[in-house]
Design an enzyme around this catalytic site. Structure first.
Site, short mmCIF file in Angstrom:
data_model
loop_
_atom_site.label_atom_id
_atom_site.label_comp_id
_atom_site.label_asym_id
_atom_site.label_seq_id
_atom_site.Cartn_x
_atom_site.Cartn_y
_atom_site.Cartn_z
N PHE A 79 0.82 -1.22 0.00
CA PHE A 79 0.00 0.00 0.00
C PHE A 79 0.85 1.27 0.00
CE2 PHE A 79 -2.54 -3.19 2.29
CZ PHE A 79 -3.73 -3.14 1.58
N SER A 123 -4.67 1.95 -9.24
CA SER A 123 -5.71 2.96 -9.19
C SER A 123 -6.46 3.02 -10.51
CB SER A 123 -5.04 4.32 -8.93
OG SER A 123 -5.93 5.36 -9.25
N TYR A 148 0.94 10.90 -11.10
CA TYR A 148 0.51 9.86 -10.16
C TYR A 148 0.05 8.62 -10.92
CZ TYR A 148 -2.69 7.27 -7.15
OH TYR A 148 -3.34 6.26 -6.48
N LYS A 152 1.66 4.70 -11.20
CA LYS A 152 0.93 3.45 -10.92
C LYS A 152 0.98 2.50 -12.11
CE LYS A 152 -0.41 3.92 -6.69
NZ LYS A 152 0.01 2.99 -5.64
N ASN A 197 -10.24 15.26 -0.52
CA ASN A 197 -11.19 14.38 -1.21
C ASN A 197 -12.61 14.72 -0.80
OD1 ASN A 197 -8.64 12.22 -0.67
ND2 ASN A 197 -9.41 12.48 -2.72
N ASP A 293 -8.63 16.36 -12.99
CA ASP A 293 -9.89 15.66 -12.71
C ASP A 293 -10.57 15.25 -14.02
OD1 ASP A 293 -9.95 15.62 -9.99
OD2 ASP A 293 -11.60 17.03 -9.74
P1 NAD Z 1 -2.37 6.79 2.75
O1 NAD Z 1 -1.53 7.96 2.41
O2 NAD Z 1 -3.40 6.93 3.80
O3 NAD Z 1 -1.43 5.55 3.12
C1 NAD Z 1 -0.18 5.34 2.52
C2 NAD Z 1 0.81 5.00 3.63
O4 NAD Z 1 2.09 4.79 3.02
C3 NAD Z 1 0.96 6.13 4.66
O5 NAD Z 1 0.85 5.59 5.96
C4 NAD Z 1 2.37 6.66 4.40
O6 NAD Z 1 2.97 7.15 5.59
C5 NAD Z 1 3.07 5.45 3.83
N1 NAD Z 1 4.21 5.76 2.97
C6 NAD Z 1 4.29 6.72 2.01
N2 NAD Z 1 5.50 6.72 1.46
C7 NAD Z 1 6.22 5.74 2.07
C8 NAD Z 1 7.53 5.24 1.95
N3 NAD Z 1 8.40 5.77 1.07
N4 NAD Z 1 7.93 4.22 2.74
C9 NAD Z 1 7.08 3.68 3.64
N5 NAD Z 1 5.82 4.11 3.81
C10 NAD Z 1 5.39 5.12 3.03
O7 NAD Z 1 -3.02 6.29 1.37
P2 NAD Z 1 -4.19 5.23 1.14
O8 NAD Z 1 -5.42 5.97 0.77
O9 NAD Z 1 -4.23 4.27 2.28
O10 NAD Z 1 -3.65 4.53 -0.17
C11 NAD Z 1 -2.92 3.30 -0.12
C12 NAD Z 1 -2.48 2.94 -1.53
O11 NAD Z 1 -3.63 2.86 -2.37
C13 NAD Z 1 -1.57 4.00 -2.18
O12 NAD Z 1 -0.57 3.32 -2.91
C14 NAD Z 1 -2.50 4.77 -3.10
O13 NAD Z 1 -1.84 5.29 -4.22
C15 NAD Z 1 -3.47 3.67 -3.53
N6 NAD Z 1 -4.79 4.20 -3.92
C16 NAD Z 1 -5.52 4.97 -3.05
C17 NAD Z 1 -6.74 5.47 -3.44
C18 NAD Z 1 -7.57 6.33 -2.52
O14 NAD Z 1 -8.52 6.95 -3.01
N7 NAD Z 1 -7.30 6.37 -1.23
C19 NAD Z 1 -7.25 5.19 -4.71
C20 NAD Z 1 -6.48 4.41 -5.58
C21 NAD Z 1 -5.25 3.91 -5.17
C1 UD1 Z 2 -9.19 9.67 -5.85
C2 UD1 Z 2 -7.75 9.66 -5.34
C3 UD1 Z 2 -6.77 9.05 -6.29
C4 UD1 Z 2 -7.23 7.74 -6.74
C5 UD1 Z 2 -8.58 7.91 -7.41
C6 UD1 Z 2 -9.10 6.58 -7.86
C7 UD1 Z 2 -6.83 11.37 -3.94
C8 UD1 Z 2 -6.47 12.81 -3.82
N1 UD1 Z 2 -7.34 11.00 -5.11
O1 UD1 Z 2 -9.35 10.69 -6.80
O2 UD1 Z 2 -5.53 8.84 -5.66
O3 UD1 Z 2 -6.32 7.17 -7.62
O4 UD1 Z 2 -9.51 8.43 -6.43
O5 UD1 Z 2 -10.18 6.79 -8.69
O6 UD1 Z 2 -6.72 10.63 -2.98
N2 UD1 Z 2 -14.84 17.02 -5.20
C9 UD1 Z 2 -15.57 18.17 -4.94
N3 UD1 Z 2 -15.34 18.84 -3.77
C10 UD1 Z 2 -14.40 18.42 -2.86
C11 UD1 Z 2 -13.65 17.27 -3.15
C12 UD1 Z 2 -13.88 16.59 -4.34
O7 UD1 Z 2 -16.39 18.58 -5.75
O8 UD1 Z 2 -14.24 19.08 -1.83
C13 UD1 Z 2 -15.13 16.25 -6.43
C14 UD1 Z 2 -13.97 16.04 -7.37
O9 UD1 Z 2 -13.85 17.11 -8.27
C15 UD1 Z 2 -14.37 14.72 -8.04
C16 UD1 Z 2 -15.11 13.96 -6.93
O10 UD1 Z 2 -15.54 14.96 -6.00
O11 UD1 Z 2 -15.28 14.96 -9.09
C17 UD1 Z 2 -14.25 12.93 -6.22
O12 UD1 Z 2 -13.03 13.56 -5.82
P1 UD1 Z 2 -12.01 12.90 -4.78
O13 UD1 Z 2 -12.77 12.36 -3.62
O14 UD1 Z 2 -10.94 13.89 -4.51
O15 UD1 Z 2 -11.40 11.63 -5.55
P2 UD1 Z 2 -10.69 11.56 -6.99
O16 UD1 Z 2 -10.22 12.87 -7.40
O17 UD1 Z 2 -11.64 10.85 -7.89
#
Ligand code: NAD
Ligand code: UD1
Length: 334
Positions: A79, A123, A148, A152, A197, A293
């Protein structure tokens, strides 16, 4: 033992709890760059189990080699990474370093210590913008625009290329759509609230930390002009990981699965669900579109249905209720 990289973060900490619930021993490595040690305490508290923790950076291969040499690791849930599209435009190198170099280091260390199973957090953004909806895993992908998403897709391709040199390897690539929601304890995600987000914004607004709720664009070519996304509850998402893990333990190769709900909801639709449940009107401000976006996307999840027997259980109403329950806990602690 399973190594969970980034196990202190939002998704990793939920996964850690579920793995412990399933009686797996885990070791978490995290540099705490986007989390803090409280996560480890909370994972222990919720699961009532012990968790090994290394405070370390996966871009440092020596840290990883120590980690593999000193522990009996059989699989990796990867992760650790950076995840903000907008930040990746401002600081692309740190995205390639953490997400790509970190993944290469991990594979190198796994190779050295003969660990042959990895579940990788990818992602939906790897699909870019060129394909008809819903997105399917077998699309041949062009390199997406934002750094980003590039990091990935590059990591996915590196994992696949490595497979051709190691027939014992198995890889589960999970393309997350938009994970939302919280563990019922309310203990797992303080850092989420600092992000921009949609759900964190809504919670910040309800907690009165921000005066109005930003809507980034109302003139997209979508059902109501606002952005459309495929929201998936975090617990359903984690269930997908456990099923992918079982699958990749039984089958060698590289497997890609979308994890989403298969349905798209607009920003205005999501806000309306909250307004209805709370019986209040939100103060909205339409702001310019955010860089990078897309207008709309959602997943085809039939492959995960079929191959993993994975079906998300929580619909959008359950997700909104779960978020409001979390908000109540936060409000009490505020
Ligand atoms: P997050 O930032 O909450 O968790 C990521 C963790 O990785 C954090 O605890 C951070 O401290 C740690 N980290 C970052 N860089 C590091 C490094 N160099 N060495 C060790 N640890 C490190 O993010 P999340 O939402 O839990 O996402 C987890 C994974 O899922 C990420 O790879 C992210 O790109 C992917 N992802 C997240 C979303 C989303 O919407 N949250 C969507 C698609 C993909
Ligand atoms: C998120 C993640 C991205 C991940 C992707 C997977 C982040 C910053 N982005 O993107 O890493 O790969 O999902 O699909 O973690 N919005 C508003 N007002 C707000 C916040 C968001 O209108 O205050 C809108 C955005 O423009 C978008 C939607 O809500 O249309 C969702 O946004 P957000 O929750 O930030 O997620 P993503 O940008 O889709």
């Amino acid at each position: 033992m399973i190594l969970v990289t980034g196990g202190c973060g939002y998704i990793g900490s939920h996964c850690a709890v579920e793995l412990l619930k399933n009686n797996k021993d885990i070791l978490i490595i995290d540099d705490l760059s986007n989390s803090d040690y409280q996560s480890i305490r909370n994972i222990k508290l919720i699961s009532n189990k012990n968790v090994e923790f290394i405070h370390g950076d996966i871009t440092d291969i020596d840290v990883l080699n120590d980690c593999f040499s000193q522990n009996n690791i059989e699989s990796v849930f990867h992760f650790a990474g950076k995840k903000s599209i907008s930040e990746s435009y401002k600081d692309p190198l740190s995205y390639f370093s953490t997400n790509v170099k970190g993944t290469i280091n991990l594979i190198e260390s796994m190779q050295k210590y003969d660990v042959n199973n990895i579940i990788f957090s990818s992602s939906a953004t790897v699909y870019g913008s060129d394909y008809p909806l819903p997105w399917k895993e077998d699309l041949i992908l062009n390199m997406p625009h934002n750094p980003y998403a590039k990091s990935k897709l590059m990591s996915e391709n590196i994992l696949k290329s490595y497979l051709s040199t190691n027939q014992n390897f198995s890889i589960g690539i999970l393309r997350y759509f938009n994970p939302i929601g919280f563990h019922s304890s309310g203990l797992l995600e303080d850092k989420v609230l600092g992000s921009s987000n949609l759900v964190p914004s809504i919670i910040s607004y309800l907690l009165k930390n921000i005066q109005f709720l930003p809507v980034y664009g109302d003139n997209y070519d979508t059902k109501d002009g606002s952005g459309v996304r495929d929201y998936i509850h975090i617990i359903d998402l984690i269930e997908g990981h456990l099923k992918a893990y079982e699958y990749t333990k039984k089958n060698k190769g590289c497997f890609v699965w979308n994890l989403g709900s298969g349905e798209g909801f607009s920003v205005f639709e999501i806000i309306k669900k909250f307004e209805e449940l709370l019986d209040m009107k939100f103060d909205l401000r339409v702001l310019p579109r955010r860089e990078g976006d897309l207008a709309e996307y959602w997943a085809d999840i039939s492959k995960a249905n079929r191959e993993l027997n994975w079906y998300p259980e929580k619909d959008i109403n359950n997700m909104v209720k779960n978020i409001l329950a979390f908000f109540e806990i936060k409000k009490e602690n505020n």
